[in-house]
Design a protein around this motif. Structure first.
Motif, PDB file in Angstrom:
ATOM      1  N   TRP A 120      44.038  30.419 -20.124  1.00  0.00           N
ATOM      2  CA  TRP A 120      44.155  30.662 -18.233  1.00  0.00           C
ATOM      3  C   TRP A 120      43.879  31.877 -17.931  1.00  0.00           C
ATOM      4  CZ3 TRP A 120      47.722  33.760 -15.714  1.00  0.00           C
ATOM      5  CH2 TRP A 120      48.025  33.636 -14.353  1.00  0.00           C
ATOM      6  N   ALA A 121      44.084  32.966 -18.781  1.00  0.00           N
ATOM      7  CA  ALA A 121      43.592  34.430 -18.234  1.00  0.00           C
ATOM      8  C   ALA A 121      42.065  34.496 -17.774  1.00  0.00           C
ATOM      9  CB  ALA A 121      44.180  35.238 -19.489  1.00  0.00           C
ATOM     10  N   ASP A 122      41.459  33.700 -18.152  1.00  0.00           N
ATOM     11  CA  ASP A 122      40.061  33.850 -17.807  1.00  0.00           C
ATOM     12  C   ASP A 122      39.647  32.796 -16.936  1.00  0.00           C
ATOM     13  OD1 ASP A 122      39.578  36.209 -19.353  1.00  0.00           O
ATOM     14  OD2 ASP A 122      39.255  34.821 -21.217  1.00  0.00           O
ATOM     15  N   LEU A 123      40.215  32.029 -16.337  1.00  0.00           N
ATOM     16  CA  LEU A 123      39.983  31.109 -15.316  1.00  0.00           C
ATOM     17  C   LEU A 123      39.750  31.721 -13.999  1.00  0.00           C
ATOM     18  CD1 LEU A 123      42.635  28.103 -15.937  1.00  0.00           C
ATOM     19  CD2 LEU A 123      40.016  28.121 -16.608  1.00  0.00           C
ATOM     20  N   PRO A 124      38.657  31.225 -13.132  1.00  0.00           N
ATOM     21  CA  PRO A 124      38.646  31.587 -11.909  1.00  0.00           C
ATOM     22  C   PRO A 124      39.759  31.155 -10.881  1.00  0.00           C
ATOM     23  CG  PRO A 124      37.116  29.671 -12.298  1.00  0.00           C
ATOM     24  CD  PRO A 124      37.872  30.298 -13.423  1.00  0.00           C
ATOM     25  N   PRO A 125      39.891  31.676  -9.666  1.00  0.00           N
ATOM     26  CA  PRO A 125      41.077  31.373  -8.889  1.00  0.00           C
ATOM     27  C   PRO A 125      41.547  29.997  -8.643  1.00  0.00           C
ATOM     28  CG  PRO A 125      39.688  32.996  -7.653  1.00  0.00           C
ATOM     29  CD  PRO A 125      38.985  32.525  -9.038  1.00  0.00           C
ATOM     30  N   GLU A 126      40.625  29.082  -8.295  1.00  0.00           N
ATOM     31  CA  GLU A 126      41.051  27.528  -8.122  1.00  0.00           C
ATOM     32  C   GLU A 126      41.877  26.962  -9.119  1.00  0.00           C
ATOM     33  OE1 GLU A 126      38.081  28.521  -7.309  1.00  0.00           O
ATOM     34  OE2 GLU A 126      38.109  28.536  -5.194  1.00  0.00           O
ATOM     35  N   PRO A 127      41.381  26.928 -10.462  1.00  0.00           N
ATOM     36  CA  PRO A 127      41.774  26.315 -11.472  1.00  0.00           C
ATOM     37  C   PRO A 127      42.926  27.186 -12.104  1.00  0.00           C
ATOM     38  CG  PRO A 127      39.623  27.026 -12.289  1.00  0.00           C
ATOM     39  CD  PRO A 127      39.600  27.325 -10.866  1.00  0.00           C
ATOM     40  N   LEU A 177      48.435  17.974 -14.708  1.00  0.00           N
ATOM     41  CA  LEU A 177      47.931  19.205 -14.063  1.00  0.00           C
ATOM     42  C   LEU A 177      46.980  19.937 -14.869  1.00  0.00           C
ATOM     43  CD1 LEU A 177      51.378  20.813 -12.447  1.00  0.00           C
ATOM     44  CD2 LEU A 177      49.184  19.972 -11.072  1.00  0.00           C
ATOM     45  N   GLY A 178      47.408  19.896 -16.231  1.00  0.00           N
ATOM     46  CA  GLY A 178      46.489  20.394 -17.220  1.00  0.00           C
ATOM     47  C   GLY A 178      45.248  19.797 -17.172  1.00  0.00           C
ATOM     48  N   GLY A 179      45.271  18.265 -17.397  1.00  0.00           N
ATOM     49  CA  GLY A 179      44.081  17.568 -17.567  1.00  0.00           C
ATOM     50  C   GLY A 179      43.165  17.899 -16.455  1.00  0.00           C
ATOM     51  N   HIS A 180      43.607  18.119 -15.523  1.00  0.00           N
ATOM     52  CA  HIS A 180      42.910  18.324 -14.148  1.00  0.00           C
ATOM     53  C   HIS A 180      41.932  19.576 -14.158  1.00  0.00           C
ATOM     54  CE1 HIS A 180      41.793  18.240  -9.897  1.00  0.00           C
ATOM     55  NE2 HIS A 180      41.979  19.602  -9.925  1.00  0.00           N
ATOM     56  N   VAL A 181      42.901  20.718 -14.830  1.00  0.00           N
ATOM     57  CA  VAL A 181      42.147  22.030 -14.993  1.00  0.00           C
ATOM     58  C   VAL A 181      41.006  21.797 -16.099  1.00  0.00           C
ATOM     59  CG1 VAL A 181      42.370  24.251 -15.947  1.00  0.00           C
ATOM     60  CG2 VAL A 181      44.298  23.274 -14.447  1.00  0.00           C
ATOM     61  N   ALA A 182      41.340  21.068 -16.990  1.00  0.00           N
ATOM     62  CA  ALA A 182      40.191  20.953 -18.208  1.00  0.00           C
ATOM     63  C   ALA A 182      39.082  19.962 -17.622  1.00  0.00           C
ATOM     64  CB  ALA A 182      40.955  20.015 -19.433  1.00  0.00           C
ATOM     65  N   TYR A 183      39.459  18.862 -16.715  1.00  0.00           N
ATOM     66  CA  TYR A 183      38.250  18.022 -16.256  1.00  0.00           C
ATOM     67  C   TYR A 183      37.247  18.702 -15.441  1.00  0.00           C
ATOM     68  CZ  TYR A 183      35.930  14.485 -13.721  1.00  0.00           C
ATOM     69  OH  TYR A 183      34.896  13.794 -13.088  1.00  0.00           O
ATOM     70  N   ARG A 184      38.033  19.615 -14.340  1.00  0.00           N
ATOM     71  CA  ARG A 184      37.179  20.586 -13.801  1.00  0.00           C
ATOM     72  C   ARG A 184      36.428  21.506 -14.192  1.00  0.00           C
ATOM     73  NH1 ARG A 184      38.515  20.557  -7.874  1.00  0.00           N
ATOM     74  NH2 ARG A 184      38.980  18.605  -7.369  1.00  0.00           N
ATOM     75  N   ARG A 185      36.835  22.047 -15.321  1.00  0.00           N
ATOM     76  CA  ARG A 185      36.376  22.850 -16.142  1.00  0.00           C
ATOM     77  C   ARG A 185      34.915  22.475 -16.908  1.00  0.00           C
ATOM     78  NH1 ARG A 185      39.279  26.758 -19.826  1.00  0.00           N
ATOM     79  NH2 ARG A 185      37.094  28.290 -19.743  1.00  0.00           N
ATOM     80  N   ALA A 186      35.252  21.096 -17.667  1.00  0.00           N
ATOM     81  CA  ALA A 186      34.357  20.430 -18.325  1.00  0.00           C
ATOM     82  C   ALA A 186      33.152  19.875 -17.334  1.00  0.00           C
ATOM     83  CB  ALA A 186      34.760  19.048 -18.881  1.00  0.00           C
ATOM     84  N   THR A 187      33.270  19.356 -15.947  1.00  0.00           N
ATOM     85  CA  THR A 187      32.337  19.012 -15.461  1.00  0.00           C
ATOM     86  C   THR A 187      31.611  20.011 -14.183  1.00  0.00           C
ATOM     87  OG1 THR A 187      34.101  18.238 -13.331  1.00  0.00           O
ATOM     88  CG2 THR A 187      33.825  16.507 -15.137  1.00  0.00           C
ATOM     89  N   GLY A 188      32.429  21.160 -14.231  1.00  0.00           N
ATOM     90  CA  GLY A 188      32.152  22.229 -12.987  1.00  0.00           C
ATOM     91  C   GLY A 188      32.308  21.537 -11.754  1.00  0.00           C
ATOM     92  N   ASP A 189      33.251  20.722 -11.601  1.00  0.00           N
ATOM     93  CA  ASP A 189      33.454  20.202 -10.335  1.00  0.00           C
ATOM     94  C   ASP A 189      34.466  21.182  -9.595  1.00  0.00           C
ATOM     95  OD1 ASP A 189      33.106  19.114  -7.825  1.00  0.00           O
ATOM     96  OD2 ASP A 189      34.022  16.906  -8.647  1.00  0.00           O
ATOM     97  N   GLY A 190      34.399  22.005  -8.781  1.00  0.00           N
ATOM     98  CA  GLY A 190      35.696  22.585  -8.109  1.00  0.00           C
ATOM     99  C   GLY A 190      35.850  22.104  -7.010  1.00  0.00           C
TER     100      GLY A 190
END
Length: 198
Positions: A120-127, A177-190
């Motif tokens: 989490w410490a390296d995530l951008p603001p939205e995720p 919620l965690g799945g949403h973060v992982a999915y967004r990171r995997a797809t690059g869809d913010g």
């Protein structure tokens, strides 16, 4: 590109019809991603976590030797134990097994949480905003399960089962919620189709 909300089914009153449960969920997540109220706390927490002198432990927590994050692997222990305890609560197996599984699930939280915070410490603001909601929901789940274990150890199995069900609901929400973060990171869809950082 359309936001995930409009792309999936529109909003209430839109020409696409009333919002489905998945649309309502995505709308809520979109709001969390866009809400900046916790950003000062998030930036401080992220900076603090990144500044910890963890050395090679940071790479282990981030799953570098595995080639992928280790947090999703580690959460299987508490989730599996707590789900199993809930199943056993529905059967006439006695009280010891669900209590033991609840305790093992609580013991498995620390490594999973440490790995999650390291990611989490390296995530951008939205995720990072959704990730913080994920963490807060996990704290609620741990509190429910701690109360469940305490009740079970005092011989109050019905109360323990009730606390356990609350914990399972919190774990389900946290997982979404965690799945949403992982999915967004995997797809690059913010949010609104904006790419997220890897």
């Amino acid at each position: 590109m359309n936001s995930p909300v409009t792309a999936i089914g529109g909003t209430p009153g839109s020409p696409l019809g009333p919002a489905s449960p998945s649309t309502a969920w995505l709308t809520a997540l979109d709001r969390v991603e866009r809400t900046t109220i916790a950003d000062p706390a998030i930036r401080t927490l992220q900076r603090t976590i990144r500044s910890l002198p963890l050395g090679d432990v940071r790479d282990l927590l981030r799953g570098k030797p595995l080639g992928h994050p280790v947090h999703p692997v580690l959460v299987q222990v508490p989730i599996g134990c707590w789900l199993s305890a809930a199943v056993l609560d529905l059967t006439p197996t006695g009280r010891a097994a669900p209590a033991l599984l609840t305790a093992v699930g609580l013991a498995g939280i620390a490594p999973a949480a440490l790995a999650g915070w390291a990611d989490w410490a390296d995530l951008p603001p939205e995720p990072a905003r959704v990730g913080l909601a994920h963490a807060v929901t996990n704290v609620a789940a741990v509190a429910f399960y701690a109360a469940s274990l305490a009740a079970r150890l005092r011989g109050r199995s019905t109360k323990g089962k009730i606390w356990s069900l609350g914990g399972l609901a919190a774990v389900g929400l946290s997982g979404a919620l965690g799945g949403h973060v992982a999915y967004r990171r995997a797809t690059g869809d913010g949010p609104a189709g904006q790419p997220t950082a890897p």
